[in-house]
Write an enzyme that holds these catalytic residues in place. Structure first.
Site, PDB file in Angstrom:
ATOM      1  N   CYS A  19     -31.002  55.434 -21.492  1.00  0.00           N
ATOM      2  CA  CYS A  19     -30.092  55.489 -20.368  1.00  0.00           C
ATOM      3  C   CYS A  19     -29.911  56.940 -19.944  1.00  0.00           C
ATOM      4  O   CYS A  19     -30.258  57.864 -20.659  1.00  0.00           O
ATOM      5  CB  CYS A  19     -28.745  54.894 -20.747  1.00  0.00           C
ATOM      6  SG  CYS A  19     -28.852  53.270 -21.505  1.00  0.00           S
TER       7      CYS A  19
ATOM      8  N   LYS B 242     -38.912  57.017 -19.741  1.00  0.00           N
ATOM      9  CA  LYS B 242     -39.590  58.258 -20.116  1.00  0.00           C
ATOM     10  C   LYS B 242     -39.192  58.718 -21.505  1.00  0.00           C
ATOM     11  O   LYS B 242     -40.030  59.120 -22.305  1.00  0.00           O
ATOM     12  CB  LYS B 242     -39.267  59.350 -19.090  1.00  0.00           C
ATOM     13  CG  LYS B 242     -39.963  60.685 -19.352  1.00  0.00           C
ATOM     14  CD  LYS B 242     -41.457  60.551 -19.187  1.00  0.00           C
ATOM     15  CE  LYS B 242     -42.169  61.876 -19.322  1.00  0.00           C
ATOM     16  NZ  LYS B 242     -43.627  61.718 -19.315  1.00  0.00           N
TER      17      LYS B 242
END
EC number: 2.6.1.16
Length: 618
Positions: A2, A613
């Site tokens: 997050c 990512k």
């Protein structure tokens, strides 16, 4: 996974937070939300892209302190109710917070809090924290009088929590403050003038300030527009080093390329050059790794290298295993980090652990490093992010000087990881008298040619694009390689899977006959990495095997190879190079093949579905 942002300043908080959240989109997310302290707590959430959140926020929303979050679902499906921030203390609430991490004992805490009258509106583990903090401050669900400050209530709540967290919290009763806490999840503070920032990643606020402080595990912090206070786990104030981020935010922009991924594929020319800078000497035939906290005597005594990595970094590590054994004569093991802790590893004296992580925040990698450090094993980190958690925990750090990589699919960080592994293996071999200075001089000369050779590949990318477009609708791909090309086959398959959503598998070519060849259909695209070397003839035999099953063979071969054209349908060329360095060239072809396949399929290349990512949860 997050993204967290926080702001305490003199300007309207909502636009600053939205701008910062957009800078974190590359991490991957399925919903987003913000809370601003205006006339009390005001929270807005939306599923999907940040633009969906923007339309929910009133244009005239006041308040100069706030928090924001992009969520990647780990507990509870993507929905508005599961999106952060989560509040406690009625509607709109007294406490509002955002969280990155996983609370492992949330079910027990939820049962306890439910029994005490707290009502849960979401399926998340995070809402437990909001209610727990509220309980320690107000005593009960409808409590109106605060018994303690937000920071004190947070500290008490954290004593009951098991798991990982980066937290940014607001209290309606303390409107000028933003409170932070961290354990096993990245959190950084940006220091401005009359304003201060918090985020999971400096990218969020880099266009506002370059002065940052990294929050360590078990630290808490209180931010106001004019002050930053940081405390250790006992609550004692801490003086922290202010670090300056040197790289330009413009480096994270697309610079005219259609996608970040294509830009970053092209940037490999510069990234490898920068990673080599100051580390090699052709004249002396030597490699300089001053960051490596190992003496030459310790290198000579090494009996084993243990590589720890995940995903693309694991593929780099697999090639590293071949290099350490072939060049330096050191036994090398490689483990997937998410598995390492659970197999009761047998440790030997003379082991060096090498952890490879692009972000330096990969939760599984950090957990594996902490496990191996419990055996008093020296650790070396290879990472791209200065100041990341792993750089503060490992004994030594080597940086891939790739610059910020925004595309979710790793490209330039992979080739720079490989570059450092080449340097390490050759350095160890030199120290252990397995290679001569003359060989090292020749190797350095060849390695320095690689950026220019990559540019030659980029100059012929139209041929790769044409090949990709011809097979963009294929349902399945095979990638084959032997020896040093096997890890490249795995990475090529992963790239295609990640961004084009096509099923692709990488295989050691010699394993085809042990089962995978049964999957071949007429016309199945098979990408064969067939650069010249000790396994070239065997690779030709494998190519003949798949051609006999009517597969369509795309070969990656050097530009002097005329033999290969007799056996394949398409040849994608790389410059002729030393067998040892050919993987650095072949992978660029496969990155472009994946990119153009995804482009032809109209996929979300920089932010593929279901991927993030920086994977900061286990």
């Amino acid at each position: 996974m997050c993204g967290i942002v926080g702001y305490a300043g003199r300007n309207a908080a909502a636009p600053v937070i939205i701008e910062s959240l957009k800078k974190l989109e590359y991490r991957g997310y399925d919903s987003a939300g913000i809370t601003v302290l205006s006339k009390g707590i005001e929270t807005y959430k939306a599923v999907g892209k940040i633009v969906n959140l923007e339309v929910e926020i009133p244009k005239n929303l006041g308040g100069t302190v706030g928090i924001g979050h992009t969520r990647w679902a780990t507990h509870g499906r993507p929905s508005t109710k599961n999106a952060h921030p989560h509040n406690s203390g009625g509607n709109p609430g007294k406490i509002s917070l955002v969280h990155n991490g996983i609370i492992e004992n949330y079910m027990a805490l939820k049962e306890q809090l439910t029994g005490e009258g707290y009502v849960f509106n979401s399926e998340t583990d995070t809402e437990v924290i909001a209610h727990l903090v509220h309980k320690h401050i107000y005593g009960k669900p409808d409590g109106k009088e605060a018994k303690c400050e937000l920071l004190v209530g947070l500290r008490e709540a954290l004593k009951e929590i098991e798991g990982s967290y980066a937290l940014a919290i607001l209290s309606a009763d303390e409107p000028g403050k933003l409170v932070l806490a961290r354990k096993d999840s990245p959190l950084v503070i940006g220091l401005g003038k009359g304003e201060n920032f918090a985020a999971s990643d400096v990218t969020a606020f880099l266009n506002h300030t370059r002065d940052v402080v990294f929050v360590n595990d078990f630290e808490t912090a209180v931010l106001s527009p004019t002050s930053v206070e940081i405390f250790d786990r006992e609550g004692k104030p801490r003086e922290k080093k202010i670090e300056k981020i040197e790289w330009d935010f413009e480096a994270a922009e697309k610079a005219g390329y259609e996608h970040f991924m294509l830009k970053e594929i092209h940037e490999q020319v510069t990234a490898i050059h920068n990673t080599l800078a100051g580390k090699v000497s052709e004249l002396e035939g030597d490699i300089y790794l001053k960051e490596l906290n190992l003496s030459e005597d310790e290198i000579r005594k090494l009996a084993r290298v243990q590589i720890l990595a995940c995903g693309t970094s694991w593929h780099a590590g697999l090639l590293g295993k071949y290099l350490f054994e072939q060049l330096a004569g050191i036994h090398c093991d490689i483990d997937i980090c998410s598995e390492y802790r659970y197999r009761n590893p047998v440790m030997n004296e003379g082991t060096l652990a090498i952890a490879i992580t692009q972000s330096g925040e990969t939760a599984d990698t950090l957990a594996a490093v902490r496990e191996i450090m419990s055996y008093n094993c020296p650790t070396l980190a290879i990472t791209n992010v200065v100041g990341s958690t792993i750089t503060r925990e490992a004994n030594s750090v080597l940086y891939t000087r790739a610059g910020p990589e925004i595309g979710v699919a790793a490209t330039k960080t992979f080739t720079t990881q490989l570059t450092l592994l080449y340097l390490l293996a050759v350095k160890f071999a030199l120290v252990r008298d397995r290679l001569s200075p003359d060989y090292v001089k020749s190797f350095i000369t060849d390695l320095r040619k690689v950026p220019g050779q990559i540019q030659q590949i980029l100059n012929q990318k139209e041929a790769i694009k044409e090949c990709a477009e011809g097979f963009a609708r294929s349902k399945s791909y095979f990638f084959l390689g032997r020896h040093l090309n096997y890890p490249i086959a795995l990475e090529g398959a992963l790239k295609l899977k990640e961004i084009s959503y096509v099923h692709a598998e990488g295989f050691a070519a010699g394993e085809l006959k042990h089962g995978p060849i049964a999957l071949l259909d007429e016309g199945t695209p098979v990408v064969a990495i067939a650069t010249r070397g000790q396994t070239y003839e065997k690779m030709l035999s494998n190519i003949k095997e798949v051609k006999a099953r009517d597969a369509f063979v795309i070969a990656v071969a050097d530009n002097k190879d005329t033999e290969i054209t007799k056996y394949v349908d398409v040849v994608l060329r790389v410059p002729q190079s030393d067998e040892l360095l050919a993987p650095l060239l072949s992978i660029v072809v496969l990155q472009l093949l994946a990119y153009y396949t995804a482009l032809a399929r109209n996929c979300s290349i920089d932010k593929p579905r279901n991927l993030a990512k920086s994977v900061t949860v286990e």
